[in-house]
Motif scaffolding. Structure first.
Motif, PDB file in Angstrom:
ATOM      1  N   GLY A   1      22.754  27.787 -45.358  1.00 58.29           N
ATOM      2  CA  GLY A   1      22.757  26.336 -45.372  1.00 58.29           C
ATOM      3  C   GLY A   1      24.150  25.784 -45.580  1.00 58.29           C
ATOM      4  N   PRO A   2      24.278  24.443 -45.675  1.00 59.63           N
ATOM      5  CA  PRO A   2      25.590  23.814 -45.831  1.00 59.63           C
ATOM      6  C   PRO A   2      26.355  24.267 -47.068  1.00 59.63           C
ATOM      7  CG  PRO A   2      23.931  22.190 -45.221  1.00 59.63           C
ATOM      8  CD  PRO A   2      23.193  23.456 -45.517  1.00 59.63           C
ATOM      9  N   LEU A   3      25.644  24.523 -48.172  1.00 63.79           N
ATOM     10  CA  LEU A   3      26.333  24.955 -49.384  1.00 63.79           C
ATOM     11  C   LEU A   3      26.976  26.326 -49.189  1.00 63.79           C
ATOM     12  CD1 LEU A   3      23.886  23.786 -52.218  1.00 63.79           C
ATOM     13  CD2 LEU A   3      26.054  22.746 -51.493  1.00 63.79           C
ATOM     14  N   ALA A   4      26.242  27.223 -48.520  1.00 66.95           N
ATOM     15  CA  ALA A   4      26.797  28.553 -48.234  1.00 66.95           C
ATOM     16  C   ALA A   4      27.995  28.431 -47.296  1.00 66.95           C
ATOM     17  CB  ALA A   4      25.729  29.445 -47.614  1.00 66.95           C
ATOM     18  N   ALA A   5      27.931  27.481 -46.368  1.00 68.06           N
ATOM     19  CA  ALA A   5      29.057  27.253 -45.460  1.00 68.06           C
ATOM     20  C   ALA A   5      30.283  26.771 -46.228  1.00 68.06           C
ATOM     21  CB  ALA A   5      28.666  26.239 -44.388  1.00 68.06           C
ATOM     22  N   GLN A   6      30.063  25.855 -47.185  1.00 65.38           N
ATOM     23  CA  GLN A   6      31.169  25.358 -47.992  1.00 65.38           C
ATOM     24  C   GLN A   6      31.816  26.484 -48.801  1.00 65.38           C
ATOM     25  OE1 GLN A   6      32.621  22.509 -48.003  1.00 65.38           O
ATOM     26  NE2 GLN A   6      31.204  20.887 -47.415  1.00 65.38           N
ATOM     27  N   GLU A   7      30.990  27.339 -49.378  1.00 63.14           N
ATOM     28  CA  GLU A   7      31.510  28.440 -50.192  1.00 63.14           C
ATOM     29  C   GLU A   7      32.326  29.416 -49.347  1.00 63.14           C
ATOM     30  OE1 GLU A   7      29.810  32.043 -53.051  1.00 63.14           O
ATOM     31  OE2 GLU A   7      28.529  30.343 -52.547  1.00 63.14           O
ATOM     32  N   THR A   8      31.787  29.748 -48.165  1.00 66.72           N
ATOM     33  CA  THR A   8      32.503  30.666 -47.281  1.00 66.72           C
ATOM     34  C   THR A   8      33.807  30.045 -46.796  1.00 66.72           C
ATOM     35  OG1 THR A   8      30.394  31.610 -46.547  1.00 66.72           O
ATOM     36  CG2 THR A   8      32.323  32.066 -45.189  1.00 66.72           C
ATOM     37  N   ALA A   9      33.760  28.759 -46.446  1.00 71.14           N
ATOM     38  CA  ALA A   9      34.957  28.083 -45.949  1.00 71.14           C
ATOM     39  C   ALA A   9      36.049  28.034 -47.004  1.00 71.14           C
ATOM     40  CB  ALA A   9      34.597  26.678 -45.488  1.00 71.14           C
TER      41      ALA A   9
ATOM     42  N   VAL B   1      18.903  24.100 -28.164  1.00 75.48           N
ATOM     43  CA  VAL B   1      19.352  24.855 -26.993  1.00 75.48           C
ATOM     44  C   VAL B   1      18.862  26.297 -27.006  1.00 75.48           C
ATOM     45  CG1 VAL B   1      21.382  25.707 -25.740  1.00 75.48           C
ATOM     46  CG2 VAL B   1      21.370  23.388 -26.692  1.00 75.48           C
ATOM     47  N   PHE B   2      18.919  26.949 -28.185  1.00 70.82           N
ATOM     48  CA  PHE B   2      18.625  28.378 -28.262  1.00 70.82           C
ATOM     49  C   PHE B   2      17.321  28.700 -28.988  1.00 70.82           C
ATOM     50  CE2 PHE B   2      23.333  27.922 -28.429  1.00 70.82           C
ATOM     51  CZ  PHE B   2      23.608  28.428 -27.166  1.00 70.82           C
ATOM     52  N   GLY B   3      16.689  27.690 -29.582  1.00 67.89           N
ATOM     53  CA  GLY B   3      15.473  27.942 -30.347  1.00 67.89           C
ATOM     54  C   GLY B   3      15.744  28.664 -31.649  1.00 67.89           C
ATOM     55  N   ASP B   4      16.993  28.638 -32.122  1.00 66.78           N
ATOM     56  CA  ASP B   4      17.391  29.339 -33.337  1.00 66.78           C
ATOM     57  C   ASP B   4      18.485  28.509 -34.004  1.00 66.78           C
ATOM     58  OD1 ASP B   4      18.388  31.027 -35.312  1.00 66.78           O
ATOM     59  OD2 ASP B   4      18.218  32.839 -34.090  1.00 66.78           O
ATOM     60  N   GLU B   5      18.190  27.952 -35.174  1.00 68.15           N
ATOM     61  CA  GLU B   5      19.118  27.040 -35.823  1.00 68.15           C
ATOM     62  C   GLU B   5      20.182  27.722 -36.672  1.00 68.15           C
ATOM     63  OE1 GLU B   5      16.309  26.163 -39.741  1.00 68.15           O
ATOM     64  OE2 GLU B   5      16.540  24.645 -38.177  1.00 68.15           O
ATOM     65  N   ARG B   6      20.125  29.041 -36.810  1.00 69.67           N
ATOM     66  CA  ARG B   6      21.042  29.743 -37.706  1.00 69.67           C
ATOM     67  C   ARG B   6      22.482  29.697 -37.203  1.00 69.67           C
ATOM     68  NH1 ARG B   6      19.456  35.509 -37.964  1.00 69.67           N
ATOM     69  NH2 ARG B   6      18.957  35.114 -35.766  1.00 69.67           N
ATOM     70  N   LEU B   7      23.398  29.582 -38.164  1.00 69.94           N
ATOM     71  CA  LEU B   7      24.820  29.520 -37.863  1.00 69.94           C
ATOM     72  C   LEU B   7      25.579  30.563 -38.679  1.00 69.94           C
ATOM     73  CD1 LEU B   7      25.434  25.655 -38.093  1.00 69.94           C
ATOM     74  CD2 LEU B   7      24.798  26.959 -36.063  1.00 69.94           C
ATOM     75  N   TYR B   8      26.771  30.914 -38.181  1.00 67.76           N
ATOM     76  CA  TYR B   8      27.710  31.668 -38.991  1.00 67.76           C
ATOM     77  C   TYR B   8      29.068  30.979 -38.896  1.00 67.76           C
ATOM     78  CZ  TYR B   8      29.497  33.937 -34.708  1.00 67.76           C
ATOM     79  OH  TYR B   8      30.044  34.186 -33.476  1.00 67.76           O
ATOM     80  N   LEU B   9      30.000  31.419 -39.699  1.00 68.80           N
ATOM     81  CA  LEU B   9      31.290  30.730 -39.804  1.00 68.80           C
ATOM     82  C   LEU B   9      32.418  31.747 -39.785  1.00 68.80           C
ATOM     83  CD1 LEU B   9      32.168  27.914 -42.331  1.00 68.80           C
ATOM     84  CD2 LEU B   9      33.497  30.029 -42.360  1.00 68.80           C
ATOM     85  N   GLU B  10      33.512  31.381 -39.139  1.00 63.20           N
ATOM     86  CA  GLU B  10      34.697  32.221 -39.178  1.00 63.20           C
ATOM     87  C   GLU B  10      35.952  31.349 -39.108  1.00 63.20           C
ATOM     88  OE1 GLU B  10      34.044  34.797 -35.872  1.00 63.20           O
ATOM     89  OE2 GLU B  10      34.884  33.409 -34.405  1.00 63.20           O
ATOM     90  N   ARG B  11      37.064  31.932 -39.466  1.00 68.83           N
ATOM     91  CA  ARG B  11      38.325  31.191 -39.420  1.00 68.83           C
ATOM     92  C   ARG B  11      38.624  30.777 -37.987  1.00 68.83           C
ATOM     93  NH1 ARG B  11      43.188  34.543 -41.391  1.00 68.83           N
ATOM     94  NH2 ARG B  11      42.286  34.119 -43.446  1.00 68.83           N
ATOM     95  N   PHE B  12      39.130  29.561 -37.830  1.00 63.62           N
ATOM     96  CA  PHE B  12      39.533  29.083 -36.510  1.00 63.62           C
ATOM     97  C   PHE B  12      41.037  29.271 -36.351  1.00 63.62           C
ATOM     98  CE2 PHE B  12      41.045  25.648 -33.681  1.00 63.62           C
ATOM     99  CZ  PHE B  12      40.356  26.013 -32.527  1.00 63.62           C
ATOM    100  N   VAL B  13      41.422  29.907 -35.256  1.00 63.52           N
ATOM    101  CA  VAL B  13      42.836  30.188 -35.006  1.00 63.52           C
ATOM    102  C   VAL B  13      43.415  29.109 -34.099  1.00 63.52           C
ATOM    103  CG1 VAL B  13      44.489  31.855 -34.089  1.00 63.52           C
ATOM    104  CG2 VAL B  13      42.407  32.661 -35.225  1.00 63.52           C
ATOM    105  N   GLU B  14      44.425  28.421 -34.603  1.00 64.60           N
ATOM    106  CA  GLU B  14      45.114  27.407 -33.802  1.00 64.60           C
ATOM    107  C   GLU B  14      46.045  28.089 -32.791  1.00 64.60           C
ATOM    108  OE1 GLU B  14      44.387  24.319 -34.126  1.00 64.60           O
ATOM    109  OE2 GLU B  14      43.984  23.794 -36.214  1.00 64.60           O
ATOM    110  N   ASP B  15      46.257  27.419 -31.666  1.00 67.09           N
ATOM    111  CA  ASP B  15      47.191  27.903 -30.635  1.00 67.09           C
ATOM    112  C   ASP B  15      46.858  29.333 -30.206  1.00 67.09           C
ATOM    113  OD1 ASP B  15      48.664  25.497 -30.734  1.00 67.09           O
ATOM    114  OD2 ASP B  15      49.756  26.233 -32.490  1.00 67.09           O
TER     115      ASP B  15
END
Length: 465
Positions: A140-148, A191-205
């Protein structure tokens, strides 16, 4: 080898698969929805079966209709092309249950790698570099915040079941993360019938580099080199080329070796694409694995001379690959431009309509994969791709010049139809693209410039000379 193959797809990819089948002496069966009854592949195939109305869920995604068409026509195998059911493990299992060969990896492998979070974990275990982020689906959003907080901003949210550049959101600060999570999760569910998300670092440039891999049931794994797919809009590719321009040889060797290592580690079977992000410091990290044929596979075929669909069919039939790694000798440079029925001036919105004119270019070392023709209706029900223009040349400057010439020769007209041709030519003319200094942010930069100077966008999107 199979005697009859059903092609569970439409458009240019269905026609492309049918052509290789004909060269191998394989009888082909096309399937079509009501609006596709006059499509090019229906005319080309040995037999065609109507499978339902235009909505994909009632035709090209309707597994019972496709299986019934295969059984009725005696098809021994089904080639899914790309999109639709090409990465659906349930479809692969149903094929097996009905004694039909699915031209792709086994359902078990597809299920593992189709879950992007699971694939990240598997590849990390296999020794491939992966970006810092969550190693399983977020709760959920809290887990996303912690990972971020651990990873550091900016980050990118991705759908676990995502693909094709959909179900992603770049987030640059903690204040926007919860809202972005809710929006992206809802989109993934729709779109996919699956609401689950994961998170990773975004690389600029960053640059987007991918490696084409083939592996048979006898344990032979080969790579066919890499492709640069950095020119994208909304994480969806517009221009691809092989080899990756300006890629150091040691990085090229390492990234290709990593893809082979990953395919062997999971016992992959068939054609796969390992997609990597390349940092400005030439460090690479795995993003995802696509368990299917890619839209941009022709650029690899042009530089290697290897028919990837042919190899797919041999592998699916239980035969060894017809090539070894020493047989893969890329030469020259190939470029592919996707000509879409879209309006770049309106954020690439689709532009459906009836084609009154469609004349494709030609000439030496030119390939055009298309299903369009004068009188064809470009409808709103499916992807807006009209054609893939592919060129080969001994070096990159000649390839760029040839591609610009090819794009200028298209004659596409129709009520309401606009294309990306004019925009593609603008990209080819950009200094950072011509000098191979472009990144995945190029299209966004061009859009920002156009917004700041709207008078530069007065020319029509399509080029008709």
């Amino acid at each position: 080898m199979f005697s009859t193959v059903l092609i569970a797809n439409r458009g240019e990819i269905a026609l492309r698969v049918a052509r290789t089948c004909r060269e191998l002496g394989i009888r082909t069966v096309a399937v079509y929805s009501t609006v596709d009854r006059d499509s090019a592949v229906v005319r080309f195939a040995d037999e065609a079966v109507h499978i339902g109305p235009p909505p994909s869920k009632r035709s090209y995604l309707h597994i019972p209709s496709i299986i019934e068409a295969a059984l009725q026509t005696g098809a021994e195998a089904i080639h899914p092309g790309y999109g639709f059911l090409s990465e659906d493990p349930d479809f692969a299992e149903v094929c097996e249950t009905n004694g039909i060969t699915f031209v792709g990896p086994p359902a078990k492998i597809m299920r593992q790698l189709g879950d992007k979070a699971v694939a990240r974990a598997l590849m990390a275990q296999a020794g491939l570099p992966v970006l810092p982020g969550s190693h399983e689906a977020l709760t959920g959003p809290l887990a996303a915040q912690e990972t971020a907080r651990t990873v550091g901003f900016p980050v990118i949210l991705k759908a676990v079941a995502g693909g094709g550049g959909r179900g992603m959101a770049v987030v640059r600060n903690a204040e926007d993360l919860s809202r972005a999570y809710s929006r992206t999760s809802a989109h993934a569910r729709a779109v996919f019938g699956d609401e689950r998300l994961y998170l990773e670092r975004f690389v600029e440039d960053a640059r987007h580099i991918e490696v084409q891999v083939l592996r048979d049931t006898h344990g032979t794994t080969v790579h066919l080199g890499e492709r640069d797919c950095s020119v994208q809009r909304r994480h969806q590719k517009l221009i691809e080329e092989s080899p990756g321009p300006g890629l150091p040889e040691d990085v090229r060797a390492a990234i290709c070796a990593a893809a082979v290592q990953g395919a062997a580690a999971v016992g992959y079977v068939g054609a796969a694409t390992f997609e990597f992000v390349l940092t400005p410091d030439d460090e690479f990290y795995l993003m995802e694995i696509n368990c299917r044929l890619q839209v941009e596979h022709p650029v690899t075929e042009m530089v290697t001379g290897i028919d990837i669909v042919r190899e797919q069919l041999f592998v699916a039939a239980g035969q060894p690959l017809t090539i070894g790694q020493d047989d893969v000798r890329p030469r020259g440079v190939a470029l592919e431009c996707r000509v879409n029925a879209e309006d770049p001036a309106r954020e690439f919105a689709p532009t459906p309509g009836l084609l009154s004119e469609f004349v494709q270019p030609g000439g030496q070392f030119v390939r055009v994969d298309t299903h369009a023709y004068p009188g064809w209706y470009v409808g709103p029900d499916y992807d807006s791709l009209l054609a893939k223009a592919v060129v080969w040349a001994p070096d990159r400057p000649q390839a760029l010049a040839r591609m610009d010439r090819v794009l200028s020769e298209f004659r596409i007209d129709g009520c309401g139809v606009r294309t990306t041709i004019g925009f593609l030519r603008k990209v080819l003319a950009r200094e950072e693209f011509r000098t191979a200094r472009h990144t995945t942010g190029l299209v966004d930069a061009m859009a920002a410039e156009a917004t700041a100077q709207p008078e530069l966008e007065e020319a029509p999107a399509e080029v008709v000379t």
